[in-house]
Design an enzyme around this catalytic site. Sequence first.
Site, PDB file in Angstrom:
ATOM      1  N   LYS A  28      -3.143  -2.900   4.331  1.00 43.13           N
ATOM      2  CA  LYS A  28      -2.606  -3.943   3.678  1.00 43.13           C
ATOM      3  C   LYS A  28      -2.169  -3.924   2.267  1.00 43.13           C
ATOM      4  O   LYS A  28      -2.855  -3.403   1.487  1.00 43.13           O
ATOM      5  CB  LYS A  28      -3.628  -5.100   4.073  1.00 43.13           C
ATOM      6  N   LEU A  29      -1.040  -4.257   2.025  1.00 42.51           N
ATOM      7  CA  LEU A  29      -0.203  -3.987   0.737  1.00 42.51           C
ATOM      8  C   LEU A  29       0.511  -5.190   0.091  1.00 42.51           C
ATOM      9  O   LEU A  29       0.850  -5.995   1.063  1.00 42.51           O
ATOM     10  CB  LEU A  29       0.604  -2.761   0.848  1.00 42.51           C
TER      11      LEU A  29
END
Length: 219
Positions: free
Chosen positions: A87-88
Site C-alpha cells: 500500500k503506497l
Amino acid sequence: MKFFIDTANLDQIREAHKLGVLDGVTTNPSLMAKEHIRGEEACNRHYVEICRMVGGDVSAEVIATDFEGMIREGEALAALDPHIVVKLPCTADGIRAVRWFADRGVRTNCTLVFSVGQALLAAKAGATYVSPFVGRLDDISEDGVGLVAHIVRVYRTYGFKTQVLAASIRHTHHIIQCLDAGADVVTCPLQAILGLLKHPLTESGLAQFLADHARVNQE
Ligand code: E4P
C-alpha cells in the site's frame, strides 16, 4: 465484487472470516497503532498472521515517504507472503513506486485518493487497487460515493484494469451506495458488515417461527 475488512484487529478479522464472505483485509499505520503493534518485526508477524487467517489479499502500508524508502519497505512487505499487497500513498514518490512495483509484478494499493486526477495517475502507473476515501470526503461536505462513481466511469471508459477499492467506509449504507456506484471492492469496518444482516422483519419473522414451533411441540 470483493469484500474486505478494514482493520488490523485479529478478533474482528476472525469474526468476519467465519461468515465465509471475506476476500481480504486492508490495514494502515493508524489501524496497526490501534492494536498497539510496535516495531517492524511485530508488524511483519502480524501481517503474516492475517494472511494465514484470511488467505486473501492483505494491504500492508509503507511508512517511508521517499521513493527509495518505499521500494525498500515495499519489497520487504511483499516478501512476507504472496497475499501481501503493498500500500503506497498517492504522492509523486508513491506513484513512481507503484510503477516500479507494477513493472516487477508486485501488486499495489494506491491509497489516500481524494480526486479523479489522483486515481488516473494510479491507474496509469499500474496500481492493482486504487483507494478513494469515501467517509473522509463526506466529513468535509464533499461527495465520497460520487468520487467512487466518477473513478469507475473513467476507468471503464478508458479500459483501465485497476480495481476501485472503496475505503473509509463509515456505515452499512455506504456499502450499498458503493456497490451501486460500481466499486470492485469495498473495505468496511466489522460493524458495517454486520449491519448488512440486520432487518426487523427477519428478526420478527424468526421469533414468530420459533414461537409457533414451540407452541405446537409443547401441546
Ligand atoms: C483503508 O484502506 C483506509 O486506510 C481506511 O479505510 C481509512 O478509513 P478512515 O477514514 O475511517 O480512517
